[in-house]
Design a protein around this motif. Structure first.
Motif, PDB file in Angstrom:
ATOM      1  N   ALA A  12       0.845  -1.199   0.000  1.00  0.00           N
ATOM      2  CA  ALA A  12       0.000   0.000   0.000  1.00  0.00           C
ATOM      3  C   ALA A  12       0.877   1.246   0.000  1.00  0.00           C
ATOM      4  N   LEU A  13       0.340   2.310  -0.545  1.00  0.00           N
ATOM      5  CA  LEU A  13       1.011   3.603  -0.481  1.00  0.00           C
ATOM      6  C   LEU A  13       0.517   4.346   0.748  1.00  0.00           C
ATOM      7  N   THR A  14       1.432   5.042   1.408  1.00  0.00           N
ATOM      8  CA  THR A  14       1.089   5.768   2.625  1.00  0.00           C
ATOM      9  C   THR A  14       1.824   7.102   2.656  1.00  0.00           C
ATOM     10  N   LYS A  15       1.300   8.019   3.447  1.00  0.00           N
ATOM     11  CA  LYS A  15       1.958   9.303   3.664  1.00  0.00           C
ATOM     12  C   LYS A  15       3.112   9.162   4.646  1.00  0.00           C
ATOM     13  N   GLY A  16       3.255   7.998   5.238  1.00  0.00           N
ATOM     14  CA  GLY A  16       4.325   7.779   6.195  1.00  0.00           C
ATOM     15  C   GLY A  16       3.858   7.825   7.631  1.00  0.00           C
ATOM     16  N   ASP A  17       2.547   7.774   7.821  1.00  0.00           N
ATOM     17  CA  ASP A  17       2.003   7.778   9.172  1.00  0.00           C
ATOM     18  C   ASP A  17       1.554   6.375   9.560  1.00  0.00           C
ATOM     19  N   VAL A  18       1.241   6.213  10.832  1.00  0.00           N
ATOM     20  CA  VAL A  18       0.792   4.934  11.371  1.00  0.00           C
ATOM     21  C   VAL A  18      -0.594   5.136  11.962  1.00  0.00           C
TER      22      VAL A  18
ATOM     23  N   TRP B 245     -15.754  13.096  15.667  1.00  0.00           N
ATOM     24  CA  TRP B 245     -16.129  12.199  16.754  1.00  0.00           C
ATOM     25  C   TRP B 245     -17.636  11.935  16.717  1.00  0.00           C
ATOM     26  N   THR B 246     -17.984  10.723  17.076  1.00  0.00           N
ATOM     27  CA  THR B 246     -19.391  10.335  17.213  1.00  0.00           C
ATOM     28  C   THR B 246     -19.525   9.575  18.531  1.00  0.00           C
ATOM     29  N   GLY B 247     -20.683   9.044  18.779  1.00  0.00           N
ATOM     30  CA  GLY B 247     -20.890   8.227  19.963  1.00  0.00           C
ATOM     31  C   GLY B 247     -20.152   6.908  19.905  1.00  0.00           C
ATOM     32  N   THR B 248     -19.559   6.608  18.737  1.00  0.00           N
ATOM     33  CA  THR B 248     -18.832   5.345  18.573  1.00  0.00           C
ATOM     34  C   THR B 248     -17.466   5.523  17.896  1.00  0.00           C
ATOM     35  N   LEU B 249     -16.939   6.725  17.897  1.00  0.00           N
ATOM     36  CA  LEU B 249     -15.621   6.979  17.312  1.00  0.00           C
ATOM     37  C   LEU B 249     -14.962   8.149  18.026  1.00  0.00           C
ATOM     38  N   ALA B 250     -13.740   7.927  18.472  1.00  0.00           N
ATOM     39  CA  ALA B 250     -12.919   9.002  19.034  1.00  0.00           C
ATOM     40  C   ALA B 250     -11.526   8.859  18.435  1.00  0.00           C
ATOM     41  N   THR B 251     -10.873   9.987  18.151  1.00  0.00           N
ATOM     42  CA  THR B 251      -9.575   9.950  17.481  1.00  0.00           C
ATOM     43  C   THR B 251      -8.533  10.740  18.262  1.00  0.00           C
ATOM     44  N   PHE B 252      -7.309  10.176  18.253  1.00  0.00           N
ATOM     45  CA  PHE B 252      -6.217  10.730  19.043  1.00  0.00           C
ATOM     46  C   PHE B 252      -4.920  10.664  18.255  1.00  0.00           C
ATOM     47  N   GLU B 253      -3.912  11.373  18.778  1.00  0.00           N
ATOM     48  CA  GLU B 253      -2.559  11.331  18.241  1.00  0.00           C
ATOM     49  C   GLU B 253      -1.625  10.893  19.363  1.00  0.00           C
ATOM     50  N   VAL B 254      -0.663  10.053  19.020  1.00  0.00           N
ATOM     51  CA  VAL B 254       0.310   9.565  19.992  1.00  0.00           C
ATOM     52  C   VAL B 254       1.472  10.557  20.044  1.00  0.00           C
ATOM     53  N   PRO B 255       1.654  11.232  21.166  1.00  0.00           N
ATOM     54  CA  PRO B 255       2.774  12.176  21.255  1.00  0.00           C
ATOM     55  C   PRO B 255       4.107  11.434  21.337  1.00  0.00           C
ATOM     56  N   GLY B 256       5.092  11.956  20.629  1.00  0.00           N
ATOM     57  CA  GLY B 256       6.442  11.421  20.726  1.00  0.00           C
ATOM     58  C   GLY B 256       6.703  10.117  20.000  1.00  0.00           C
ATOM     59  N   ALA B 257       5.770   9.626  19.204  1.00  0.00           N
ATOM     60  CA  ALA B 257       6.000   8.384  18.469  1.00  0.00           C
ATOM     61  C   ALA B 257       7.059   8.605  17.388  1.00  0.00           C
ATOM     62  N   ALA B 258       7.732   7.526  16.997  1.00  0.00           N
ATOM     63  CA  ALA B 258       8.791   7.605  15.986  1.00  0.00           C
ATOM     64  C   ALA B 258       8.266   8.063  14.632  1.00  0.00           C
ATOM     65  N   LEU B 259       7.010   7.809  14.340  1.00  0.00           N
ATOM     66  CA  LEU B 259       6.326   8.278  13.129  1.00  0.00           C
ATOM     67  C   LEU B 259       5.011   8.902  13.568  1.00  0.00           C
ATOM     68  N   PRO B 260       4.454   9.833  12.797  1.00  0.00           N
ATOM     69  CA  PRO B 260       3.137  10.360  13.160  1.00  0.00           C
ATOM     70  C   PRO B 260       2.157   9.192  13.319  1.00  0.00           C
ATOM     71  N   THR B 261       1.507   9.136  14.481  1.00  0.00           N
ATOM     72  CA  THR B 261       0.660   7.990  14.794  1.00  0.00           C
ATOM     73  C   THR B 261      -0.673   8.453  15.341  1.00  0.00           C
ATOM     74  N   GLY B 262      -1.747   7.927  14.739  1.00  0.00           N
ATOM     75  CA  GLY B 262      -3.090   8.195  15.204  1.00  0.00           C
ATOM     76  C   GLY B 262      -3.712   6.946  15.796  1.00  0.00           C
ATOM     77  N   VAL B 263      -4.664   7.161  16.698  1.00  0.00           N
ATOM     78  CA  VAL B 263      -5.406   6.069  17.322  1.00  0.00           C
ATOM     79  C   VAL B 263      -6.885   6.361  17.172  1.00  0.00           C
ATOM     80  N   ALA B 264      -7.617   5.430  16.577  1.00  0.00           N
ATOM     81  CA  ALA B 264      -9.071   5.520  16.489  1.00  0.00           C
ATOM     82  C   ALA B 264      -9.644   4.530  17.488  1.00  0.00           C
ATOM     83  N   VAL B 265     -10.530   5.009  18.359  1.00  0.00           N
ATOM     84  CA  VAL B 265     -11.174   4.159  19.362  1.00  0.00           C
ATOM     85  C   VAL B 265     -12.596   3.898  18.909  1.00  0.00           C
ATOM     86  N   THR B 266     -12.975   2.610  18.885  1.00  0.00           N
ATOM     87  CA  THR B 266     -14.337   2.228  18.500  1.00  0.00           C
ATOM     88  C   THR B 266     -14.846   1.108  19.398  1.00  0.00           C
ATOM     89  N   PRO B 267     -16.155   1.072  19.622  1.00  0.00           N
ATOM     90  CA  PRO B 267     -16.728  -0.099  20.276  1.00  0.00           C
ATOM     91  C   PRO B 267     -16.798  -1.252  19.270  1.00  0.00           C
TER      92      PRO B 267
END
Length: 154
Positions: free
Chosen positions: A44-50, A80-102
């Motif tokens: 896959a092609l990526t922007k270089g994030d995780v 964000w919705t009642g079933t989605l929240a999004t975050f960024e991991v500070p200090g990760a070696a690559l830009p990293t996002g976290v999506a939380v879902t039930p």
């Protein structure tokens, strides 16, 4: 947008995943943290994030989001919705996002189905990469429609 093959990031993405699993293990009720997104699929092609996907029992969604707020930075609160929240991991070696879902929610199913199909179907991965190369102002709209089609296929 500079694109890179995910293969260049897989080792570092796996290390980030391991670090975040260790960080979250003592803080959360039972959960699953998985690598998702373009950096999770060889070829896959990526922007270089995780991208990480944090799945929790629906009964624990609110407490998990509250705990995630203490260790991560909130990003994209407008989606964000009642079933989605999004975050960024500070200090990760690559830009990293976290999506939380039930587990079982719309976004949970979307993440799991789409990335599973992209990792197992070369034709769909080629279509995804072509769309990523074309980018453009309507990229997010086209990507969403593409993912809608993938979910419908499952």
């Amino acid at each position: 947008m500079l694109l890179r093959p995910a293969d260049e990031l897989l080792e570092r993405a796996a290390a980030i995943l391991a670090d975040e699993r260790a960080r979250l293990a003592p803080l959360l009720p039972p959960h699953e943290l998985a690598l998702t997104g373009g950096s999770s699929v060889p070829g896959a092609l990526t922007k270089g994030d995780v991208d990480l996907h944090l799945r929790v029992d629906p009964a624990h969604f609110a407490t998990t989001v509250a705990a995630a707020r203490r260790v991560y930075r909130v990003v994209l609160p407008d989606i964000w919705t009642g079933t989605l929240a999004t975050f960024e991991v500070p200090g990760a070696a690559l830009p990293t996002g976290v999506a939380v879902t039930p587990v079982g929610s719309e976004h949970d199913v979307r993440f799991r189905v789409c990335w599973r199909l992209l990792s197992t179907r070369a034709d769909l991965l080629a279509e995804y990469n072509a769309m990523k190369r074309a980018a453009g102002a309507d990229y997010e709209v086209r990507k969403s429609a593409f993912f809608d089609r993938l979910v419908a296929m499952s």
